[in-house]
Design a protein around this motif. Structure first.
Motif: not given
Length: 210
Positions: A1-5, A7-17, A25-29, A38-41
């Protein structure tokens, strides 16, 4: 489930792994606007949140709606989360509160029978202090345990919402008493009392299976 488009702020560095990162750390990102974090969470926790919501509401559609609402509210509130380490209790507090709100607004009699298809598709309930034993490859024993779990699931519906939530958080999701107190926003002694009440009720109801 992706966050509402919208309301999505600019996307920062992707969580590659993400498996190489710890969850705080993932929460902080995600707090910094990383939608992939967020999608990973969501992927990591939506199954557990759904199991809690289903066992609280006994309705697949209602549980799915609450899970959706929970993660939307979590996405919106992430920037205000004081500590990434508190993410999981905060997530479960949000889901629990939404379930309790839904139950308060519902006019369903607590003894209404659960639909057979709901029982068949429901996530399993495991209560360590209520059920014991294992199938260990024995088909007859496995069938018996499945029947016990169905009986426990039906019986759980009659436990009042407050004790039911505390019991589920302890016996199914394995939170500590202290964590449950923060999630339920009550004292630890109240949590212990609610869980003891639920355990007594379930143990009495499952006595015939012992």
């Amino acid at each position: 489930m992706a966050p509402p488009a919208e309301e999505s702020p600019p996307v920062g560095p992707a969580v590659a792994s993400p498996e190489a990162l710890d969850e705080p750390t993932i929460v902080s990102r995600a707090q910094d606007g990383d939608a992939k974090a967020f999608e990973w969470l969501v992927s990591a926790h939506q199954g557990g949140v759904y199991r809690l919501c289903y066992r609280m509401l006994n309705d697949r559609s209602a549980a799915e709606d609450v899970v959706q609402e929970t993660f939307i509210s979590i996405w919106r509130g992430l920037p205000h989360l004081a500590s990434p380490q508190t993410f999981v209790p905060w997530l479960y507090r949000s889901a629990t509160n939404k379930c309790l709100d839904a139950l308060r607004s519902r006019k369903r009699h607590p003894s209404d029978p659960m639909a057979l298809e709901d029982l068949e598709d429901a996530p399993p309930v495991h209560g360590g202090d209520v059920m014991a034993g294992g199938a260990a490859g024995d088909p007859a024993r496995e069938c018996e345990i499945q029947a016990q779990m169905r009986a426990l699931a039906v019986l759980l519906r009659a436990v009042p919402p407050g004790p039911r939530a505390c019991w589920l958080l302890r016996e199914v999701h394995e939170f500590s008493y202290c964590e449950i107190a923060r999630i339920a926003q009550v004292s630890e002694s109240t949590v212990r009392g609610r869980i003891a009440r639920a355990k007594r009720f379930l143990a009495e109801g499952m006595a015939s299976w012992r």
